[in-house]
Scaffold this motif. Structure first.
Motif, short mmCIF file in Angstrom:
data_model
loop_
_atom_site.label_atom_id
_atom_site.label_comp_id
_atom_site.label_asym_id
_atom_site.label_seq_id
_atom_site.Cartn_x
_atom_site.Cartn_y
_atom_site.Cartn_z
N ASN A 809 52.50 41.97 68.98
CA ASN A 809 53.51 42.61 68.12
C ASN A 809 53.87 41.85 66.84
O ASN A 809 55.01 41.90 66.40
N ASN A 810 52.94 41.12 66.28
CA ASN A 810 53.29 40.40 65.05
C ASN A 810 52.10 40.39 64.09
O ASN A 810 51.02 39.95 64.45
N VAL A 811 52.37 40.88 62.88
CA VAL A 811 51.30 40.92 61.86
C VAL A 811 50.88 39.50 61.48
O VAL A 811 49.74 39.23 61.19
N ASN A 812 51.89 38.58 61.52
CA ASN A 812 51.57 37.17 61.29
C ASN A 812 51.79 36.44 62.61
O ASN A 812 52.91 36.04 62.94
N ALA A 813 50.74 36.33 63.38
CA ALA A 813 50.90 35.85 64.76
C ALA A 813 50.89 34.33 64.80
O ALA A 813 49.95 33.69 64.35
N ARG A 814 51.95 33.78 65.37
CA ARG A 814 52.06 32.32 65.53
C ARG A 814 51.34 31.95 66.82
O ARG A 814 51.69 32.43 67.89
N VAL A 815 50.34 31.11 66.72
CA VAL A 815 49.57 30.77 67.93
C VAL A 815 49.95 29.38 68.42
O VAL A 815 50.23 29.17 69.60
N ASP A 816 49.97 28.41 67.50
CA ASP A 816 50.33 27.03 67.84
C ASP A 816 49.62 26.50 69.08
O ASP A 816 50.26 26.12 70.06
N GLN A 817 48.35 26.49 69.03
CA GLN A 817 47.63 25.97 70.19
C GLN A 817 46.80 24.77 69.78
O GLN A 817 46.10 24.80 68.77
N VAL A 818 46.91 23.71 70.58
CA VAL A 818 46.13 22.50 70.28
C VAL A 818 45.23 22.22 71.47
O VAL A 818 45.69 22.17 72.61
N MET A 819 43.95 22.07 71.23
CA MET A 819 43.03 21.71 72.30
C MET A 819 42.30 20.45 71.85
O MET A 819 41.83 20.38 70.71
N GLN A 820 42.21 19.49 72.76
CA GLN A 820 41.50 18.26 72.38
C GLN A 820 40.16 18.19 73.10
O GLN A 820 40.07 18.48 74.29
N PHE A 821 39.14 17.77 72.36
CA PHE A 821 37.80 17.67 72.92
C PHE A 821 37.28 16.25 72.73
O PHE A 821 37.62 15.59 71.75
N THR A 822 36.44 15.84 73.67
CA THR A 822 35.89 14.49 73.60
C THR A 822 34.38 14.51 73.78
O THR A 822 33.88 15.13 74.72
N VAL A 823 33.71 13.83 72.86
CA VAL A 823 32.28 13.60 73.08
C VAL A 823 32.19 12.13 73.47
O VAL A 823 32.63 11.25 72.73
N LYS A 824 31.65 11.88 74.68
CA LYS A 824 31.71 10.51 75.20
C LYS A 824 30.86 9.55 74.38
O LYS A 824 31.22 8.41 74.16
N SER A 825 29.69 10.04 73.97
CA SER A 825 28.83 9.16 73.19
C SER A 825 28.10 9.99 72.13
O SER A 825 27.33 10.89 72.48
N VAL A 826 28.38 9.68 70.88
CA VAL A 826 27.80 10.50 69.79
C VAL A 826 26.32 10.19 69.63
O VAL A 826 25.92 9.03 69.60
N SER A 827 25.52 11.26 69.57
CA SER A 827 24.07 11.09 69.41
C SER A 827 23.67 11.50 67.99
O SER A 827 24.45 12.14 67.27
N GLN A 828 22.44 11.19 67.63
CA GLN A 828 21.93 11.56 66.31
C GLN A 828 21.92 13.09 66.18
O GLN A 828 22.25 13.65 65.14
N GLU A 829 21.53 13.77 67.31
CA GLU A 829 21.48 15.25 67.28
C GLU A 829 22.86 15.83 66.97
O GLU A 829 22.99 16.77 66.21
N LEU A 830 23.87 15.22 67.60
CA LEU A 830 25.23 15.74 67.37
C LEU A 830 25.60 15.57 65.89
O LEU A 830 26.14 16.49 65.29
N LEU A 831 25.24 14.41 65.34
CA LEU A 831 25.58 14.19 63.93
C LEU A 831 24.93 15.25 63.05
O LEU A 831 25.57 15.82 62.16
N SER A 832 23.66 15.54 63.32
CA SER A 832 23.03 16.54 62.44
C SER A 832 23.59 17.93 62.74
O SER A 832 23.67 18.77 61.84
#
Ligand SMILES: Nc1ncnc2c1ncn2[C@@H]1O[C@H](COP(=O)(O)OP(=O)(O)OP(=O)(O)O)[C@@H](O)[C@H]1O
Ligand SMILES: [Mg+2]
Length: 1044
Positions: A809-832
């Motif tokens: 019921n709102n044309v300007n919908a307030r969502v305010d949702q925060v989700m945190q994600f973690t990549v345990k070890s960054v790889s070269q593939e992830l960087l590209s």
């Protein structure tokens, strides 16, 4: 070696049709003797070969002779014409028929592949059925013997939606004819008209009559057509009068419905998939053929499902029974038909394994009568038994009585002399002949509307003659000079056509819908020779003008596709426009785009019909045809696969559903069935579970937004306002969201955390938050405030999507949702991946009573801090992305973008060198501090420490400045990317007005220049920033060496 009774299989390849020629299609079939090779157009190394009993090359090397017949263009041509196909297949059928075997010829293949062309033919290019009948009568003429009588009975039926329609009966049979089973005859159609014939002309006329009935039997002239199966049976009896012996052969000639329907069923997750009987016969035929092929290969099959459909019941003896059977599989040679052609070849391959056991049907006539009498005796005694047992008699004996009556009728038929049968038929034939001659005369005298059917085989059978004066066309016969036509959306008084002073005009009445040459007509217009006229939803006619207006034009050019393409073009949707949207004006139209276009023009009239059915049945549903991803690209600017879909809106409640093409087509069949029963006067009550107009309320996909992930590589916080765009490329809402690199506990890294070289992340843990703040200006809610929204997105390669909570019921919908994600070890593939990809966010519309979308990520692994662990694995190449040809302006910009990215890489190298220098300096400094000496061995003073300390501060400040420069650069690059996306969505006007086109071109050139300028500006700013930093650093180094 094939045994004598194996089903013989022939394959025929047709020429390109107009559409395929326009698209400059490639031929993917090659043929050598009886072997056929098919090549996958997307992977030329994927080649498959098949061998059949016969193979016909009818694709090329032909010309039209003086009689208009297609023949080979020279002695070396391998073109197989109609005669050649008949010489192999038709002659074989005839040979078997003379011996007294039952013979069956089946034509199988996708719509438009040439089944009817091979079986019936077009104009002078007569197919197997007319040629076989012609030759049969010729042979009878040549084999006249005193004590031998030849009898030919002709019947013609159609199976549509599992109902049997007698195509030679004058009366209406709502619900169709019944299929019965008897021990003697197996399955047969009760009360089917069987016309005794004594000449080929009669057969020709019956074929015409039958085809006319095919069109008029349905409520709408274009409704059934190629979705039905047609079976023609020629019963050929040789009566040996002296020996009182009858030799009988049933020749079944079967023109099946388009094979693609078999694949269409079952592929779609529609809850009413089973509700539609439209594909049942074809699917069951496939199952029967598979079962029989398995039996032939020695496998144990519990049962062959003949009884599951009307078609397979009637073909039981043709397949695995008493018949010599041939199948002709027809295929298109074009690359766009690859899937269907391959599936037809596979089907044909399976069929060739089937074994039949044909026997000669030779019986003394007397014996036939005795058998029928014996059966009747049995039936009578059963009835008596039931009656004596005191049971409820009526129901039990009804069926037995009916069988008794049938047998008696058959006995009477056997005993009626052939002459009497002929005499009866002759009267009707004379009447028909009169009508025929009359019609021929009228076509020479009057202008007329000639029907154009979706199946070209059924075109030009109905002619509405426009006599002098006024003629009213509509559903009602209550007007003088009325022509009554049926059809969806046809009013009682639809149009008045006036033929006066060598001028013909058409005037629609009231709200009656009329389009001429694609344009809606609201008032009186003059008709011109070859105008395309559509009355109501989809009754299509070609206007053939006054005799003096006519030339020897080829009317076949104005086929159904021509009508629909013209209509679509007027509404701004044509092949070129689609091509334009892809930016490939001058090139060959991409096959997948052509496929969407074909789908569009085929489904379009069905949508018009569905709207009319909905209106007449008071269903309050509105259907609109749309193209999914019409103007959408993926984050890299590649086109997304486009497909036709239907938006369904309840006009009262405003609820919306999106149906796939397959679901809509399936539902449309069921709607037609209900509508037909409604028109037949049946009282219809459909419960919710089986109602094609009802579906549970569901969430609707509204649009997609992209947020580039590149900033994560540099640990830069991204604060974005991005647009959600719908399939048509229009803005649906604006999303405000942040992508925030953070510490494991969720603390934003801020500017101090900015990295200049992403490789520093390699092997490190990366934490980031997706913060969805709000969604602004949501159109979906502007239309109806009772609705809601939800956002769903995929993170990296995580298999399950994540979603926000529903907001209502709102044309300007307030969502305010925060989700945190973690990549345990960054790889070269992830960087590209981060460098080149975007986070894809989908906006879903919720409506009253609908459950929100849900996705299960409950089993996702969490860190100790509660953040979701994402293990990045390289995803497979995206399949929904189309190939990019890339030689247009936009592609050039993309090339430029990647060049810039390379330049950034170079700048990064500069930075690496600077950093290396710094490290060396740092080491030297450390050594000096430890030794208390400077590199020259001189003592080290406090002031030097001060200076070195400030050098260290400078080093840190270079990095921060560099990071800031990069941040500025990436933010401006995001804007550039959005501009690019906007450019791709920008469509050329559909009208061919030069002014509009010029305006569009100017705008486009301006926009492209803007993007280019922005590119240059971002790049220059970055270069300036970097050179400033480098300069500062050099000055600093100089200064330090001076102060040393
Ligand atoms: N061998 C051929 N030579 C020339 N033209 C052909 C040939 N086969 C088919 N065609 C043309 O292709 C078009 C479609 O053929 P046809 O009507 O036979 O298709 P169909 O398989 O019966 O389709 P449907 O399932 O819709 O009935 C027709 O215009 C026909 O003239
Ligand atoms: Mg056909």
């Amino acid at each position: 070696m094939l045994s004598a009774d194996s089903v013989k299989v022939a394959v025929r390849v047709r020429p390109f049709n107009q559409m395929e020629k326009d698209a400059r299609s490639h031929c993917i079939i090659s043929m050598f003797l009886n072997s056929i090779t098919i090549c996958d157009p997307r992977n030329r190394n994927n080649v498959k070969s098949f061998t059949f009993d016969l193979a016909y090359w009818s694709h090329s090397a032909f010309i039209k002779n003086d009689e208009g017949i297609l023949i080979p263009d020279g002695p070396t041509s391998r073109y197989a014409d109609q005669r050649r196909v008949f010489d192999d297949l038709g002659q074989e059928v005839l040979k078997n028929a003379w011996k007294g075997y039952n013979a069956t010829l089946l034509a199988y293949g996708q719509t438009g592949s040439g089944k009817s062309y091979s079986m019936i033919g077009y104009g002078p290019d007569r197919g197997i059925i007319p040629l076989t009948c012609h030759e049969l009568f010729k042979a009878i003429q040549q084999n006249q013997e005193l004590d031998k009588q030849y009898q030919i009975y002709f019947s013609m039926l159609e199976i549509y939606n599992e109902k049997v329609i007698d195509l030679l009966s004058k009366s209406k049979q709502p619900g169709g004819l019944k299929v019965r089973e008897s021990p003697q005859r197996g399955f047969y159609v009760e009360d089917l008209t069987s016309v005794p014939c004594e000449s080929y002309q009669q057969v020709e006329q019956l074929l015409k009559e039958g085809n006319k009935k095919r069109i008029t039997a349905s409520t709408n002239i274009n409704m059934s057509s190629s979705r039905s199966h047609m079976i023609i049976t020629v019963r050929f009896k040789q009566v040996f009068l002296k020996d009182n012996l009858t030799k009988q052969s049933d020749i079944n000639l079967v023109d099946l419905a388009g094979s693609e329907r078999q694949r269409a069923s079952g592929s779609e997750g529609d809850r009413l998939r089973e509700g539609s009987a439209i594909n049942l016969s074809l699917t069951t035929l496939g199952n029967v053929i598979s079962a029989l092929a398995e039996i032939a290969m020695g496998k144990k099959v519990p049962h062959v499902p003949y009884r599951n459909s009307t078609l397979t019941k009637l073909l039981q003896s043709a397949l695995g029974g008493n018949s010599k059977t041939v199948m002709i599989a027809t295929v298109s040679p074009a690359d766009i038909c690859y899937e269907e052609t391959l599936s037809t070849l596979r089907y044909a391959e399976r069929t060739k394994n089937i074994q039949n056991k044909a026997v000669i049907n030779e019986n003394p006539t007397e014996q036939l009568i005795q058998e029928l009498k014996a059966e009747n005796f049995k039936l009578r005694s059963t009835i008596t038994k039931i009656r004596n047992s005191g049971q409820r008699v009526e129901e039990e004996t009804k069926e037995l009585r009916r069988a008794l009556a049938e047998n008696e009728l058959e006995m009477a038929e056997i005993q009626t002399s052939w002459e009497q049968c002929l005499e009866r038929a002759q009267k009707e034939w004379e009447q028909q002949y009169q009508t025929l001659t009359q019609e021929r005369q009228m076509t020479q005298t009057f202008p007329y509307l000639s029907n154009v059917n979706v199946d070209p085989q059924l075109s030009a059978f109905i002619k509405l003659f426009i006599r002098d004066g006024e003629t009213v066309i509509g559903q009602s016969s209550n007007f003088s000079h009325a022509i009554v036509i049926k059809g969806l959306g046809i009013a009682d008084k639809h149009v008045t056509i006036t033929n006066r002073d060598n001028k013909v005009t058409l005037e629609p009445h009231g709200q009656a819908k009329v389009t001429i040459n694609g344009v809606t007509v609201l008032s009186k217009v003059q008709l011109r020779h070859l105008d395309r006229v559509i009355l109501g939803s989809n009754s299509t006619y070609l206007y053939v003008g006054l005799p003096q207006e006519r030339n020897a034009e080829d009317l076949s050019k104005y086929d159904y596709d021509f009508f629909q393409s013209e209509l679509a073009a007027v509404e701004g949707f044509d092949r070129d426009a689609l091509g334009k949207r892809q930016g490939r004006l001058a090139e060959k139209v991409n096959p997948s785009v052509l496929a969407v276009f074909l789908d569009y023009i085929r489904v379009k009239p069905m949508v018009a019909e569905a709207n009319q059915i909905s209106k007449e049945l008071n269903k309050d549903l509105k259907f609109e045809l749309e193209v999914k991803n019409l103007a959408l690209t993926d984050s890299r600017g590649h086109d997304l696969v486009k497909e036709v879909m239907v938006k369904v809106t309840n006009i009262l409640t405003q609820q919306v559903w999106i149906w796939s093409r397959a679901k809509f087509v399936n539902r449309k069949f069921i709607m037609e069935d209900i509508y037909q029963r409604f028109v037949d006067g049946e009282k219809i009550s459909v419960d919710r579970e089986t109602d094609p107009f009802w579906d549970p309320i569901e969430a609707v996909h509204l649009g997609t937004a992209y947020v580039w992930l590149q900033s994560l590589n540099y640990c830069i916080t991204l604060e974005e306002h991005v647009e959600f765009h719908n399939s048509q490329g229009e803005e649906e809402a604006i999303l405000q969201m942040n992508l925030v690199p953070c510490s494991p506990t969720g603390q934003p890294l801020g500017e101090d955390g900015i990295l200049i070289d992403p490789t520093e992340l390699l092997g490190q843990r990366l934490d980031f938050q997706v913060q969805i703040i709000q969604c602004l200006g949501i159109k979906w809610l502007k239309q109806n405030i009772k609705r809601g929204i939800q956002i769903r997105y995929h993170v990296l390669s995580h298999p399950h999507p994540f979603h926000t909570k529903p907001v209502w019921n709102n044309v300007n919908a307030r969502v305010d949702q925060v989700m945190q994600f973690t990549v345990k070890s960054v790889s070269q593939e992830l960087l590209s991946y981060l460098q080149n990809h975007a986070l894809v966010l989908d906006l879903w519309g919720l409506q009253e009573d609908c459950v929100g979308i849900s996705s299960s990520f409950g089993d996702a692994e969490l860190t100790d801090e509660g953040s979701i662990i994402i293990d990045y694995v390289k995803p497979p190449a995206p399949s929904r992305v189309l190939q990019e040809t890339g030689d247009n302006q936009l592609s050039e910009l993309y090339v430029k973008l990647s060049k810039l990215e390379q330049e950034i890489e170079l700048l990064r190298d500069v930075n690496r060198t600077l950093r290396r220098d710094n490290v060396t300096l740092k080491d030297t400094l450390k050594r000096m501090m430890n030794d208390g000496t400077n590199p020259d061995g001189k003592s080290f003073h406090h002031s030097n420490i001060q200076a070195s300390g400030s050098k260290g501060t400078h080093k840190a400040s270079y990095e921060v400045e560099f990071a800031k420069a990069l941040k500025r650069f990436y933010q401006s690059m995001n804007q550039v990317r959005s501009q690019l996306q906007g450019l791709r969505r920008h469509r050329a006007p559909d009208e061919a007005s030069v002014d509009l086109l010029q305006l569009y071109l100017d705008k486009q050139t301006w926009a492209i220049k803007n993007v280019g300028d922005s590119f240059e500006m971002s790049m220059n700013t970055l270069k300036n920033d970097v050179s400033l930093i480098v300069k500062k650093k050099k000055e600093q180094s100089l200064w330090s060496s001076v102060t040393k």
